[in-house]
Structure formats: structure tokens, C-alpha cells
Enzyme design. Structure first.
Site, PDB file in Angstrom:
ATOM      1  N   ARG A  19       0.826  -1.210   0.000  1.00  0.00           N
ATOM      2  CA  ARG A  19       0.000   0.000   0.000  1.00  0.00           C
ATOM      3  C   ARG A  19       0.861   1.262   0.000  1.00  0.00           C
ATOM      4  O   ARG A  19       0.549   2.237  -0.691  1.00  0.00           O
ATOM      5  CB  ARG A  19      -0.922   0.006   1.214  1.00  0.00           C
ATOM      6  CG  ARG A  19      -1.821   1.246   1.296  1.00  0.00           C
ATOM      7  CD  ARG A  19      -2.781   1.173   2.457  1.00  0.00           C
ATOM      8  NE  ARG A  19      -3.782   0.149   2.246  1.00  0.00           N
ATOM      9  CZ  ARG A  19      -4.744  -0.145   3.124  1.00  0.00           C
ATOM     10  NH1 ARG A  19      -4.816   0.514   4.267  1.00  0.00           N
ATOM     11  NH2 ARG A  19      -5.629  -1.085   2.858  1.00  0.00           N
TER      12      ARG A  19
ATOM     13  N   HIS B 245       0.606   4.256  -2.801  1.00  0.00           N
ATOM     14  CA  HIS B 245       0.333   5.647  -2.434  1.00  0.00           C
ATOM     15  C   HIS B 245       1.499   6.557  -2.808  1.00  0.00           C
ATOM     16  O   HIS B 245       1.303   7.745  -3.049  1.00  0.00           O
ATOM     17  CB  HIS B 245       0.036   5.751  -0.932  1.00  0.00           C
ATOM     18  CG  HIS B 245      -1.358   5.334  -0.577  1.00  0.00           C
ATOM     19  ND1 HIS B 245      -2.234   6.151   0.096  1.00  0.00           N
ATOM     20  CD2 HIS B 245      -2.035   4.183  -0.811  1.00  0.00           C
ATOM     21  CE1 HIS B 245      -3.392   5.532   0.262  1.00  0.00           C
ATOM     22  NE2 HIS B 245      -3.294   4.329  -0.276  1.00  0.00           N
TER      23      HIS B 245
ATOM     24  N   ASN C  88      -4.322   9.625   3.597  1.00  0.00           N
ATOM     25  CA  ASN C  88      -3.214   8.799   4.086  1.00  0.00           C
ATOM     26  C   ASN C  88      -3.210   8.612   5.601  1.00  0.00           C
ATOM     27  O   ASN C  88      -2.775   7.582   6.102  1.00  0.00           O
ATOM     28  CB  ASN C  88      -1.870   9.413   3.671  1.00  0.00           C
ATOM     29  CG  ASN C  88      -1.568   9.196   2.204  1.00  0.00           C
ATOM     30  OD1 ASN C  88      -2.123   8.295   1.564  1.00  0.00           O
ATOM     31  ND2 ASN C  88      -0.671  10.011   1.662  1.00  0.00           N
TER      32      ASN C  88
ATOM     33  N   HIS D 131      -5.768  -6.093  -2.919  1.00  0.00           N
ATOM     34  CA  HIS D 131      -6.636  -6.105  -1.748  1.00  0.00           C
ATOM     35  C   HIS D 131      -6.868  -7.519  -1.228  1.00  0.00           C
ATOM     36  O   HIS D 131      -7.504  -7.690  -0.181  1.00  0.00           O
ATOM     37  CB  HIS D 131      -7.975  -5.440  -2.073  1.00  0.00           C
ATOM     38  CG  HIS D 131      -7.874  -3.954  -2.193  1.00  0.00           C
ATOM     39  ND1 HIS D 131      -8.904  -3.163  -2.670  1.00  0.00           N
ATOM     40  CD2 HIS D 131      -6.856  -3.104  -1.914  1.00  0.00           C
ATOM     41  CE1 HIS D 131      -8.521  -1.892  -2.672  1.00  0.00           C
ATOM     42  NE2 HIS D 131      -7.284  -1.841  -2.217  1.00  0.00           N
TER      43      HIS D 131
END
Length: 347
Positions: free
Chosen positions: A73, A77, A105, A204
Site C-alpha cells: 500500500r 500511495h 493517508n 486487496h
């Protein structure tokens, strides 16, 4: 039946035209491919870099398999804001407003200490050589591999940014309740296709979501997309989610309660995430829309493909991760650096 086919054809045409427009518009804004990157970038200067990263990631994943999802992740990001330039790793200072505390975030990103440990090890062996951006990219690959996912070669040679993109986190990062077309546009703006989006969403399969991100889903259309009204197992799953995430937040006590987005094999990188979507039990709205949205005719077919073909999913995921990792920040090749600490710009 003829009317339904006509409507579906109109939807496909509409979706196609929207995506073509978005693709043309954003292709003028982004230069994605980066000739600075190469597979043997550290061959002479730090040949042990990948071995060091792998060893540290092995320790991290053995101590807690969830660490794999945290690093993956972080990488996502990072790349969606200014490119893969390590900007997400920067702490706030008097003169710099980092990305960690941006709304999309804050409370969502962890794993920074893992990257710190890797950086310290590499600095002791190859000081001032390997960028934090490259470390994070390698670590994301190893994270996936160590929990059962595919391997891919990682092109290297990124530089670390001296700036952060606090404001860009709001415009560039997809959110849990965002519409399908909006999410597609955010991927296309990064030079990633609809196929890339569906494949990368498969990450995911090892991730978790906070209550604040799935509350609208479980008290919204979960029953409509799933079989919870007739299936005892599905109904029990929904009840469990509701007990974890009440409909109204009280004193901030439940917003950060977490549960796995893949409730079948949460610690294994596999294709069960897509099986969850086929059952209509995607935890967050933006995931389930890949299969259930009336605009998702193309994404639905890809979800079905990956649900029945693990090899196809793994191959595309690896290809899409390389593609995402190649989104770099052109400014860093003029004004970038190799940080001594991933948390702060060099002084």
C-alpha cells in the site's frame, strides 16, 4: 432481450467514449515511461541491495504476514502522488508538509519502520547509493512474493524527491466510495489501463480496510449485491461486519476498526479477492463496483477472468506493478537525491 442488448450496447459505447476522452486528455499531462531505470542499475555500486531488502522483508512477513500489505500500500500511495519518488516516506518538518498526514493517508499508512530498517542496513553497506524510492519498490515486490504472489524484475534508478505532494493525495488517490468512472480516470491519468486497474486492485487480497471506509457499503447496497438475504453464510458475514462497524460513529471509537478485504484467505496473495466480488461481498464500494456497476461491463469480464485463472491474474499483476513502478518524478533527475534517511531530505 433485444432492449437489454441495446441498452448494454449504449452503455459500452458511453463507457468507451468516456475512457477515450480521459486517456487523450491525461496522456498530454503525464510522461510515464522512464529511460533512467534499468535492471542492473546497482550492479557495480551496491550489488547486494536486493538481497538485503529480501532478508529484511522475510523477517517482517514472518513476524506478521500483514506487513506485506502495508508495504504494498505504501508503494501504491507513493507512485500515485508525484510518481514513485519516496515522497510518501517524508515526515513533516517546519519547512515541509509531508503526505503522511493528508486526509487520504492519515491512519491508512503504516510500515514506515520496516523501510527505515532496510534503509539503515543498506546505508551501512552502500552509503549514499540506493534511493528510498528504489528500496520501497523492491520491498513491495518481495512483499507480494513472500505471501504467495508472483515475482517480477524491478527496474531501478529512481531518485528521491525533496518535495511532497500533500494536496495531490486528495486528487490522485482513489477512495473507498468513489465511482467507477472516476477511479478509472485516476488510473488512466497515471498511464495505467482499465486492465491494470482491475489487476492492481487484486492487491486487496492481502489488505485490510477501516470501518470508516466500509461503513457506507455494509449499510448501503451490500444486501443488494450479495446473497445475504437468502444465504446464511453471507448473512452471518454481514452481521459480523456490522458488529465491528456500527452505523453511527461514537467518540471516534470504531472508525479505525479493521477487517480483511478478502475474508477467505486474508494472508495469502491469491485470486480469492475476485471470488469475493463474484459473490457480491466486496468490502468497500469501489471494489464491488468492478463487478456490480452497470458501467463496469469491461471490468466485470476481467474480474471473471481472474477469478477463474490465477495464472492470468499473476501475470497481469506483475506486468502492471512494473508499469506502475515506472511512474517516476521527472523533477528528481534534476533536483532529486539519495536520502540518508527516508524520513527527511538531506541537509
Amino acid at each position: 432481450m433485444a432492449f437489454i442488448n441495446f441498452c448494454q450496447s449504449r452503455i459500452v459505447i458511453f463507457e468507451f467514449l468516456v475512457l477515450v476522452f480521459i486517456g487523450i486528455y491525461f496522456s498530454k499531462l503525464n510522461g510515464i515511461s522512464d529511460s533512467h531505470l534499468s535492471l542492473d542499475y546497482y550492479k557495480k555500486t551496491c550489488p547486494s541491495v536486493e538481497g538485503i531488502v529480501r532478508k529484511e522483508m522475510e523477517c517482517a512477513c514472518l513476524s506478521d504476514p500483514r506487513n506485506a500489505a502495508l508495504i504494498l500500500r505504501l508503494h501504491f500511495h507513493d507512485c500515485f502522488v508525484q510518481g514513485c519518488d519516496g515522497s510518501v516516506l517524508l515526515d513533516d518538518t517546519v519547512t515541509l508538509k509531508g503526505e503522511k498526514n493528508a486526509p487520504n493517508n492519515k491512519n491508512a499508512l503504516k510500515g514506515f519502520k520496516i523501510i527505515d530498517r532496510i534503509k539503515n542496513r543498506i546505508e551501512s553497506e552502500c552509503p549514499g547509493t540506493v534511493s528510498c524510492a528504489d528500496i520501497l519498490t523492491i520491498a513491495a515486490r518481495d512483499a507480494v512474493l513472500l505471501v504467495g504472489g508472483p515475482y517480477w524484475d524491478v527496474p531501478l534508478g529512481r531518485k528521491d524527491s525533496k518535495k511532497a505532494g500533500y494536496e495531490l493525495t486528495d486528487t490522485n488517490l482513489p477512495t473507498a466510495d468513489e465511482g467507477l468512472i472516476s477511479i478509472i480516470s485516476k488510473f488512466i491519468s497515471q498511464g495505467l489501463s482499465v486492465t491494470d486497474m482491475v489487476a492492481l486492485s487484486g492487491a486487496h487480497t492481502i489488505g485490510k480496510a477501516r470501518c470508516v471506509n466500509f461503513r457506507n457499503r455494509i449499510y448501503g447496497d451490500f444486501k443488494m449485491t450479495s446473497t445475504s438475504y437468502i444465504n446464511p453464510i453471507s448473512s452471518s458475514y454481514l452481521s459480523k461486519l456490522k458488529s465491528l462497524c456500527p452505523p453511527i460513529e461514537i467518540n471516534g471509537s470504531s472508525d479505525n476498526n479493521e477487517t480483511s478485504m478478502d475474508n477467505i484467505t486474508p494472508n495469502l496473495f491469491d485470486n480469492s479477492y475476485y471470488h469475493v466480488l463474484l459473490k457480491g461481498e466486496g468490502l468497500i464500494n469501489s471494489d464491488q463496483q468492478l463487478y456490480s456497476s452497470f458501467l463496469g461491463i469491461q471490468t466485470k469480464k476481467i474480474v471473471e477472468k481472474y477469478a477463474t485463472n490465477t495464472i492470468a491474474f499473476f501475470e497481469q499483476f506483475a506486468e502492471s506493478m512494473v508499469k506502475m513502478g515506472n511512474i517516476t518524478n521527472p523533477e528528481t533527475y534534476v533536483n532529486g537525491e539519495v536520502r540518508k534517511s527516508c524520513r527527511f531530505v538531506n541537509t
